[in-house]
Write a protein that holds these residues in place. Structure first.
Motif, PDB file in Angstrom:
ATOM      1  N   PRO A 266     -42.872   8.092 -26.582  1.00 37.35           N
ATOM      2  CA  PRO A 266     -43.849   8.985 -27.209  1.00 37.35           C
ATOM      3  C   PRO A 266     -43.376   9.447 -28.591  1.00 37.35           C
ATOM      4  CG  PRO A 266     -43.617   9.514 -24.889  1.00 37.35           C
ATOM      5  CD  PRO A 266     -42.570   8.478 -25.191  1.00 37.35           C
ATOM      6  N   PHE A 267     -44.268   9.344 -29.557  1.00 34.61           N
ATOM      7  CA  PHE A 267     -43.948   9.685 -30.947  1.00 34.61           C
ATOM      8  C   PHE A 267     -44.115  11.189 -31.108  1.00 34.61           C
ATOM      9  CE2 PHE A 267     -44.706   9.686 -35.584  1.00 34.61           C
ATOM     10  CZ  PHE A 267     -43.728   8.798 -36.002  1.00 34.61           C
ATOM     11  N   GLU A 268     -43.019  11.893 -31.314  1.00 29.87           N
ATOM     12  CA  GLU A 268     -43.029  13.351 -31.255  1.00 29.87           C
ATOM     13  C   GLU A 268     -43.414  14.022 -32.569  1.00 29.87           C
ATOM     14  OE1 GLU A 268     -42.875  14.642 -28.473  1.00 29.87           O
ATOM     15  OE2 GLU A 268     -41.878  13.167 -27.206  1.00 29.87           O
ATOM     16  N   GLU A 269     -43.509  13.250 -33.639  1.00 30.48           N
ATOM     17  CA  GLU A 269     -43.808  13.858 -34.939  1.00 30.48           C
ATOM     18  C   GLU A 269     -45.309  13.969 -35.175  1.00 30.48           C
ATOM     19  OE1 GLU A 269     -41.778  11.909 -38.139  1.00 30.48           O
ATOM     20  OE2 GLU A 269     -40.000  11.529 -36.922  1.00 30.48           O
ATOM     21  N   GLU A 270     -45.676  14.994 -35.904  1.00 32.43           N
ATOM     22  CA  GLU A 270     -47.069  15.146 -36.318  1.00 32.43           C
ATOM     23  C   GLU A 270     -47.292  14.315 -37.578  1.00 32.43           C
ATOM     24  OE1 GLU A 270     -49.162  18.834 -38.240  1.00 32.43           O
ATOM     25  OE2 GLU A 270     -49.174  19.071 -36.056  1.00 32.43           O
ATOM     26  N   ILE A 271     -48.362  13.541 -37.575  1.00 32.41           N
ATOM     27  CA  ILE A 271     -48.675  12.715 -38.741  1.00 32.41           C
ATOM     28  C   ILE A 271     -50.099  12.981 -39.200  1.00 32.41           C
ATOM     29  CG2 ILE A 271     -47.084  10.899 -38.011  1.00 32.41           C
ATOM     30  CD1 ILE A 271     -49.526   9.206 -37.248  1.00 32.41           C
ATOM     31  N   VAL A 272     -50.351  12.664 -40.454  1.00 30.10           N
ATOM     32  CA  VAL A 272     -51.695  12.692 -41.014  1.00 30.10           C
ATOM     33  C   VAL A 272     -52.038  11.268 -41.435  1.00 30.10           C
ATOM     34  CG1 VAL A 272     -53.136  13.538 -42.901  1.00 30.10           C
ATOM     35  CG2 VAL A 272     -51.519  15.075 -41.790  1.00 30.10           C
ATOM     36  N   MET A 273     -53.177  10.774 -40.981  1.00 31.76           N
ATOM     37  CA  MET A 273     -53.597   9.416 -41.315  1.00 31.76           C
ATOM     38  C   MET A 273     -54.996   9.454 -41.908  1.00 31.76           C
ATOM     39  SD  MET A 273     -53.526   5.962 -38.977  1.00 31.76           S
ATOM     40  CE  MET A 273     -54.557   6.591 -37.657  1.00 31.76           C
ATOM     41  N   TRP A 274     -55.133   8.850 -43.093  1.00 30.64           N
ATOM     42  CA  TRP A 274     -56.436   8.750 -43.759  1.00 30.64           C
ATOM     43  C   TRP A 274     -56.486   7.451 -44.546  1.00 30.64           C
ATOM     44  CZ3 TRP A 274     -57.979   8.257 -48.840  1.00 30.64           C
ATOM     45  CH2 TRP A 274     -59.340   8.439 -49.099  1.00 30.64           C
ATOM     46  N   TRP A 275     -57.574   6.698 -44.394  1.00 33.15           N
ATOM     47  CA  TRP A 275     -57.729   5.379 -44.990  1.00 33.15           C
ATOM     48  C   TRP A 275     -56.512   4.530 -44.617  1.00 33.15           C
ATOM     49  CZ3 TRP A 275     -56.973   3.276 -50.497  1.00 33.15           C
ATOM     50  CH2 TRP A 275     -57.709   2.087 -50.674  1.00 33.15           C
ATOM     51  N   ASN A 276     -55.713   4.090 -45.589  1.00 31.62           N
ATOM     52  CA  ASN A 276     -54.563   3.236 -45.311  1.00 31.62           C
ATOM     53  C   ASN A 276     -53.237   3.973 -45.471  1.00 31.62           C
ATOM     54  OD1 ASN A 276     -56.196   0.866 -44.949  1.00 31.62           O
ATOM     55  ND2 ASN A 276     -56.493   0.864 -47.156  1.00 31.62           N
ATOM     56  N   PHE A 277     -53.297   5.286 -45.499  1.00 28.59           N
ATOM     57  CA  PHE A 277     -52.100   6.098 -45.756  1.00 28.59           C
ATOM     58  C   PHE A 277     -51.714   6.887 -44.508  1.00 28.59           C
ATOM     59  CE2 PHE A 277     -54.359   6.407 -50.049  1.00 28.59           C
ATOM     60  CZ  PHE A 277     -53.714   5.296 -50.565  1.00 28.59           C
ATOM     61  N   ILE A 278     -50.401   6.984 -44.271  1.00 31.72           N
ATOM     62  CA  ILE A 278     -49.864   7.903 -43.272  1.00 31.72           C
ATOM     63  C   ILE A 278     -48.863   8.807 -43.969  1.00 31.72           C
ATOM     64  CG2 ILE A 278     -48.422   8.112 -41.214  1.00 31.72           C
ATOM     65  CD1 ILE A 278     -49.708   5.662 -40.102  1.00 31.72           C
ATOM     66  N   GLY A 279     -49.050  10.111 -43.789  1.00 25.58           N
ATOM     67  CA  GLY A 279     -48.144  11.098 -44.359  1.00 25.58           C
ATOM     68  C   GLY A 279     -47.872  12.194 -43.349  1.00 25.58           C
ATOM     69  N   ARG A 280     -47.431  13.327 -43.849  1.00 23.33           N
ATOM     70  CA  ARG A 280     -47.159  14.476 -42.996  1.00 23.33           C
ATOM     71  C   ARG A 280     -48.002  15.688 -43.367  1.00 23.33           C
ATOM     72  NH1 ARG A 280     -45.308  10.711 -41.073  1.00 23.33           N
ATOM     73  NH2 ARG A 280     -43.406  10.446 -39.829  1.00 23.33           N
ATOM     74  N   SER A 281     -48.764  15.578 -44.441  1.00 28.18           N
ATOM     75  CA  SER A 281     -49.596  16.701 -44.869  1.00 28.18           C
ATOM     76  C   SER A 281     -50.797  16.172 -45.642  1.00 28.18           C
ATOM     77  CB  SER A 281     -48.790  17.662 -45.760  1.00 28.18           C
ATOM     78  OG  SER A 281     -48.505  17.038 -47.007  1.00 28.18           O
ATOM     79  N   HIS A 282     -51.763  17.036 -45.793  1.00 30.43           N
ATOM     80  CA  HIS A 282     -52.937  16.706 -46.606  1.00 30.43           C
ATOM     81  C   HIS A 282     -52.514  16.363 -48.030  1.00 30.43           C
ATOM     82  CE1 HIS A 282     -57.160  17.049 -47.916  1.00 30.43           C
ATOM     83  NE2 HIS A 282     -56.668  17.638 -48.989  1.00 30.43           N
TER      84      HIS A 282
END
Length: 329
Positions: A266-282
């Protein structure tokens, strides 16, 4: 592959706490795919099982498109112009057809059935994907893996691997990531993962020892398959909760059944995904989009693609909000 939806879903994901060993056999949930068109009027339609509201991550697997068999004479096949990625690895796996891959690392490779092509985006990369003139039927999966915080700004990379088929109890297995049934892939990942194609002969049952610390997703490509006591039809994804030490797969069809097994801790980190990008914040997403639109050096350039690159969709005037996996009880 690019997520070319004109209004891509904003997703923020966090894995829930582990619920422990199930009392009787594996716990299995069934996820139904949603259709997403790629491209214009003659768009090729893909079946997307991740992310969904019911499940946004399976291990670090965060995106799964399943497409075909697609008659390229009718649809035009795949022609995805140069587009960017951050914070992830792309995994290309074909059942039929051929795709030409070019990226800003300088890689120029063909994606063929039974051969893994894995691209690491890290801080930034861009690539194009085009089905070749030799392709009459295009059929396969495109998968993404989220990179952990420690490695999400890693250097660009591209790996190619051809796994040897392993035959056991009426099943043919090709392990392209991780380890299963005594076979292991040398391809580097940044979290513990499993990726394997499993083809079952008609009316065959196979039981595979698996890591109880993993959660699993079984995507059915063809045939009627039973996972433990849960029946699956083509294009459905079974989510198997952590805690099981063995998976029993049964092909209830008169013909071969083909599946793709994905797994990971299980991936324990919070991620943000939009279009083709994955980050950690808006703000990570806003920055990556601006870098792409401003043609910065962050993503480099694809050489040899006969056309323009994809523009980024408009970012909605809202802060990305969380969407989490349901808790495991």
């Amino acid at each position: 592959m690019s997520n070319v939806e004109t209004e891509p879903v904003e997703v923020r994901c966090r894995a829930a706490a582990d619920g422990g060993q199930p009392a009787q056999g594996p716990r299995v949930d069934v996820i139904t795919a949603r259709d997403v068109p790629l491209g214009g009027p003659r768009a090729m339609t893909v079946r997307r099982t991740l992310p969904q509201r019911a499940r946004t991550l399976i291990g670090a697997w965060c995106f799964a498109d399943h497409y075909g068999p697609d008659d390229v004479a009718a649809t035009g096949g795949m022609d995805v112009a140069p587009h960017p990625h951050t914070g992830l690895q792309t995994v290309s796996w074909l059942f039929s057809g051929e795709i030409e891959h070019r990226d800003s690392l300088g890689s120029h490779a063909l994606v063929k059935p039974g051969e893994l092509n894995l691209m690491t985006g890290g801080h930034g990369i861009c690539h194009s994907e085009v089905s070749t003139p030799r392709t009459t039927v295009l059929h396969g999966v495109q998968l993404w893996v989220a990179l952990p915080e420690e490695h999400r700004h890693t250097e660009r990379d591209f790996q190619h691997y051809v796994p040897e088929p392993l035959r056991i109890d009426g099943a043919e297995i090709r392990v392209f990531l991780g380890s299963l049934a005594g076979a292991s892939s040398p391809v580097r990942t940044f979290t513990p993962l499993l990726g394997a194609e499993i083809v079952l002969r008609p009316r065959t049952t196979v039981t595979l020892a698996v890591d109880p610390g993993f959660e699993y997703g079984l995507l059915v490509d063809q045939g009627d398959v039973r996972v433990a006591d849960v029946a699956l039809r083509p294009a459905e994804l079974a989510y198997v909760h952590p805690g099981t030490e063995a998976l029993t797969l049964t092909n209830e069809s008169a013909g071969p059944a083909r599946t793709v097994l994905l797994g990971g801790t299980p991936f324990e980190e919070e991620i943000v995904m939009w279009w083709n990008f994955i980050g950690r914040s808006h703000d990570d997403i806003v920055e990556a989009r601006a870098d792409w639109e401003n043609n910065s050096d962050r993503f480099g350039a694809v050489e040899g693609y006969p056309g323009n690159r994809l523009p980024a969709p408009a970012l909605l005037n809202a802060i990305i909000t969380p969407r989490r996996n349901p808790p495991r009880d």
